[in-house]
Structures are given as structure tokens and as C-alpha cells.
Design a protein around this motif. Structure first.
Motif, PDB file in Angstrom:
ATOM      1  N   TYR A  29       2.287  -3.190  -9.296  1.00  0.00           N
ATOM      2  CA  TYR A  29       2.665  -3.986  -8.127  1.00  0.00           C
ATOM      3  C   TYR A  29       4.172  -3.983  -7.884  1.00  0.00           C
ATOM      4  N   PHE A  30       4.925  -3.484  -8.844  1.00  0.00           N
ATOM      5  CA  PHE A  30       6.389  -3.562  -8.735  1.00  0.00           C
ATOM      6  C   PHE A  30       7.041  -2.203  -9.009  1.00  0.00           C
ATOM      7  N   PRO A  31       6.925  -1.266  -8.062  1.00  0.00           N
ATOM      8  CA  PRO A  31       7.561   0.050  -8.243  1.00  0.00           C
ATOM      9  C   PRO A  31       9.059  -0.098  -8.517  1.00  0.00           C
ATOM     10  N   ASN A  32       9.499   0.498  -9.616  1.00  0.00           N
ATOM     11  CA  ASN A  32      10.915   0.425 -10.017  1.00  0.00           C
ATOM     12  C   ASN A  32      11.396  -1.012 -10.204  1.00  0.00           C
ATOM     13  N   ALA A  38       5.294  -5.272  -2.853  1.00  0.00           N
ATOM     14  CA  ALA A  38       4.052  -6.036  -3.013  1.00  0.00           C
ATOM     15  C   ALA A  38       3.964  -7.134  -1.968  1.00  0.00           C
ATOM     16  N   SER A  39       5.081  -7.801  -1.713  1.00  0.00           N
ATOM     17  CA  SER A  39       5.078  -8.901  -0.746  1.00  0.00           C
ATOM     18  C   SER A  39       4.855  -8.417   0.684  1.00  0.00           C
ATOM     19  N   SER A  40       5.242  -7.169   0.955  1.00  0.00           N
ATOM     20  CA  SER A  40       5.050  -6.616   2.301  1.00  0.00           C
ATOM     21  C   SER A  40       3.817  -5.718   2.389  1.00  0.00           C
ATOM     22  N   ASN A  41       3.011  -5.717   1.313  1.00  0.00           N
ATOM     23  CA  ASN A  41       1.759  -4.952   1.268  1.00  0.00           C
ATOM     24  C   ASN A  41       1.983  -3.456   1.508  1.00  0.00           C
ATOM     25  N   LYS A  42       2.992  -2.918   0.845  1.00  0.00           N
ATOM     26  CA  LYS A  42       3.277  -1.493   0.953  1.00  0.00           C
ATOM     27  C   LYS A  42       3.007  -0.798  -0.374  1.00  0.00           C
ATOM     28  N   LEU A  43       1.790  -1.031  -0.863  1.00  0.00           N
ATOM     29  CA  LEU A  43       1.331  -0.429  -2.111  1.00  0.00           C
ATOM     30  C   LEU A  43       0.012   0.288  -1.856  1.00  0.00           C
ATOM     31  N   THR A  44      -0.328   1.212  -2.731  1.00  0.00           N
ATOM     32  CA  THR A  44      -1.613   1.892  -2.594  1.00  0.00           C
ATOM     33  C   THR A  44      -2.748   0.877  -2.662  1.00  0.00           C
ATOM     34  N   LEU A 113      -9.447   7.297  -8.835  1.00  0.00           N
ATOM     35  CA  LEU A 113      -9.362   7.428  -7.383  1.00  0.00           C
ATOM     36  C   LEU A 113      -7.938   7.162  -6.896  1.00  0.00           C
ATOM     37  N   GLY A 114      -7.295   6.155  -7.487  1.00  0.00           N
ATOM     38  CA  GLY A 114      -5.914   5.858  -7.120  1.00  0.00           C
ATOM     39  C   GLY A 114      -4.967   6.988  -7.486  1.00  0.00           C
ATOM     40  N   LEU A 115      -5.225   7.617  -8.618  1.00  0.00           N
ATOM     41  CA  LEU A 115      -4.391   8.733  -9.057  1.00  0.00           C
ATOM     42  C   LEU A 115      -4.523   9.924  -8.113  1.00  0.00           C
ATOM     43  N   VAL A 116      -5.756  10.244  -7.730  1.00  0.00           N
ATOM     44  CA  VAL A 116      -6.014  11.398  -6.853  1.00  0.00           C
ATOM     45  C   VAL A 116      -5.513  11.136  -5.436  1.00  0.00           C
ATOM     46  N   GLN A 117      -5.638   9.900  -4.968  1.00  0.00           N
ATOM     47  CA  GLN A 117      -5.204   9.581  -3.609  1.00  0.00           C
ATOM     48  C   GLN A 117      -3.693   9.699  -3.455  1.00  0.00           C
ATOM     49  N   GLY A 118      -2.965   9.310  -4.475  1.00  0.00           N
ATOM     50  CA  GLY A 118      -1.512   9.342  -4.384  1.00  0.00           C
ATOM     51  C   GLY A 118      -0.955   8.038  -3.860  1.00  0.00           C
ATOM     52  N   PRO A 119       0.339   7.855  -3.930  1.00  0.00           N
ATOM     53  CA  PRO A 119       0.961   6.584  -3.541  1.00  0.00           C
ATOM     54  C   PRO A 119       1.066   6.399  -2.032  1.00  0.00           C
ATOM     55  N   TYR A 120       1.177   5.147  -1.656  1.00  0.00           N
ATOM     56  CA  TYR A 120       1.482   4.793  -0.275  1.00  0.00           C
ATOM     57  C   TYR A 120       3.004   4.679  -0.195  1.00  0.00           C
ATOM     58  N   CYS A 121       3.627   5.553   0.606  1.00  0.00           N
ATOM     59  CA  CYS A 121       5.088   5.601   0.608  1.00  0.00           C
ATOM     60  C   CYS A 121       5.624   5.923   2.007  1.00  0.00           C
ATOM     61  N   ARG A 122       6.912   5.762   2.149  1.00  0.00           N
ATOM     62  CA  ARG A 122       7.566   6.068   3.428  1.00  0.00           C
ATOM     63  C   ARG A 122       7.992   7.525   3.437  1.00  0.00           C
ATOM     64  N   THR A 123       7.520   8.264   4.425  1.00  0.00           N
ATOM     65  CA  THR A 123       7.905   9.660   4.619  1.00  0.00           C
ATOM     66  C   THR A 123       8.702   9.751   5.928  1.00  0.00           C
ATOM     67  N   LEU A 124       8.996  10.962   6.345  1.00  0.00           N
ATOM     68  CA  LEU A 124       9.692  11.150   7.616  1.00  0.00           C
ATOM     69  C   LEU A 124       8.860  10.677   8.795  1.00  0.00           C
ATOM     70  N   ASP A 125       7.541  10.605   8.596  1.00  0.00           N
ATOM     71  CA  ASP A 125       6.629  10.154   9.654  1.00  0.00           C
ATOM     72  C   ASP A 125       6.288   8.676   9.552  1.00  0.00           C
ATOM     73  N   GLY A 126       6.894   7.974   8.621  1.00  0.00           N
ATOM     74  CA  GLY A 126       6.607   6.555   8.442  1.00  0.00           C
ATOM     75  C   GLY A 126       5.816   6.301   7.170  1.00  0.00           C
ATOM     76  N   TRP A 127       5.299   5.081   7.034  1.00  0.00           N
ATOM     77  CA  TRP A 127       4.526   4.724   5.847  1.00  0.00           C
ATOM     78  C   TRP A 127       3.122   5.306   5.928  1.00  0.00           C
TER      79      TRP A 127
END
Length: 201
Positions: A29-32, A38-44, A113-127
Motif C-alpha cells: 500500500y505504500f510504494p517507496n 493509497a489515499s488517492s487510490n492509485k494502487l493496483t 494475478l497481481g504480479l502478471v497484471q503489473g502495477p498501476y502507474c503514471r505513464t505518458l498517457d496518464g494513470w
């Protein structure tokens, strides 16, 4: 006595595995070490299944505690004969070992499933889930991890922690299967004496 001691040791092993599962799941829940994602719901989305906290963690602690109680020779006093008492205890031990397999198996599947899906992250196209369509191939191609701009090193963070969860829950599955197998062998291999009424033979 030997199988009882061995079963007790296996049950004890479930406790540190469950505690580590809780810790690892919380870290997801706490990347780095940052709380803002976590508070902004930007996690896988798979971290919200609480697989390590509830199922491979708290529920497994309960299962381990019950199995340890059942290992106590004086834990079952429901039957008048020692033979009946051991059968009752063994049956309960098999049931709770099977529940342990179900709980840890749930964590194993969700973590995979979480490992295969990959992280939810910000790219050049957004989150977005930058590697969702790769079928897990991104795991072996670190050159494309730079697509995730934020959180920093989130790909490595997810891979390491989900892999640890898979390992911990996998060990729990093995231990619970061994516990169930040991108890089942007591019944199938005739560890308990069979009472034959006079006149049957």
C-alpha cells in the motif's frame, strides 16, 4: 508421539509465515514508503483484495492456533474413549488444514494475478496498467519498466512484494497439505484400533 510433534512443528511454522504475509501486504500500500498513492487510490486493484492481511495472515493465524490446540493430547474430551477422542481430533485437524489450504491458496492466486497484471502507474498517457496486455512478459524485460514514471521503481516494488507473497502462501499451502495428509494417513493406514464386536467373526 512423533507424528504429533511433527504436526505441532508444522503448525508453528504457519505463524511466522502469516505474520510476514501481513507485513508484506501492508507494504504494497505504500510504494517507496509514500502514503499518498493509497489515499488517492492509485494502487493496483489486487492489493485491495487483502489477500496477505486477511486470508494468508489473520485467517491463517486462527487456523494455526486451532491446529496447535488440537495437537494437545488433552484438547478433546468429548468422547469417553481415547480412540474416539483421537478420531474426533484428527477429523477436526483435517478440516482446518483444508481451510488453511483454501485461505493460503486464495492469497497465492490473487498475488499471482497481481504480479502478471503489473502495477498501476503514471505513464505518458496518464494513470493506467501499463503492462496489462503483455501477459506477464514484462517481468523478464526490464527495459520497458521505464514506462512507469510514477511511483518511482513501482515495478520492482510490486514484483518483489507479490513474489514474496506467492512464496509465503505457497509454503502455507504445502504445510497445510502435509498436515492434512499426515492426519488422513492415520485414518486410512489404521493407526486407530478397530473395535470388532464379539460374534461378528
Amino acid at each position: 508421539m512423533g507424528s504429533r510433534q511433527c504436526g505441532g512443528c508444522l503448525s508453528c511454522l504457519l505463524i511466522p509465515l502469516a505474520l510476514w504475509s501481513i507485513i508484506v501486504n501492508i507494504l504494497l500500500y505504500f510504494p517507496n514508503g509514500q502514503t499518498s498513492y493509497a489515499s488517492s487510490n492509485k494502487l493496483t486493484n489486487y492489493v485491495w483484495y487483502f489477500e496477505g492481511i486477511c486470508f494468508s495472515g489473520v485467517m491463517m493465524l486462527i487456523v494455526a492456533a486451532i491446529l496447535l490446540v488440537l495437537e494437545n493430547e488433552n484438547s478433546c474430551k468429548r468422547c469417553h474413549s481415547e480412540n474416539c477422542s483421537e478420531k474426533y481430533t484428527t477429523l477436526l485437524s483435517i478440516i482446518f488444514s483444508a481451510l488453511g489450504v483454501a485461505f493460503s491458496g486464495y492469497c497465492l492466486v490473487i498475488s499471482a494475478l497481481g504480479l502478471v497484471q503489473g502495477p498501476y502507474c503514471r505513464t505518458l498517457d496518464g494513470w493506467e496498467y501499463a503492462f496489462e496486455g503483455t501477459g506477464g512478459r514484462f517481468l523478464t524485460d526490464s527495459s520497458i519498466w521505464i514506462q512507469c514514471l510514477e511511483p518511482t521503481h513501482v515495478v520492482e516494488w510490486n514484483i518483489i512484494l507479490f513474489s514474496i507473497l506467492i512464496t509465503l502462501s505457497g509454503l502455507q499451502v504445502i504445510i497445510c497439505l502435509m498436515r492434512a495428509g499426515m492426519q488422513l494417513s492415520k485414518i486410512l493406514c489404521g493407526t486407530y484400533s478397530v473395535i470388532i464386536q464379539p460374534g461378528i467373526i
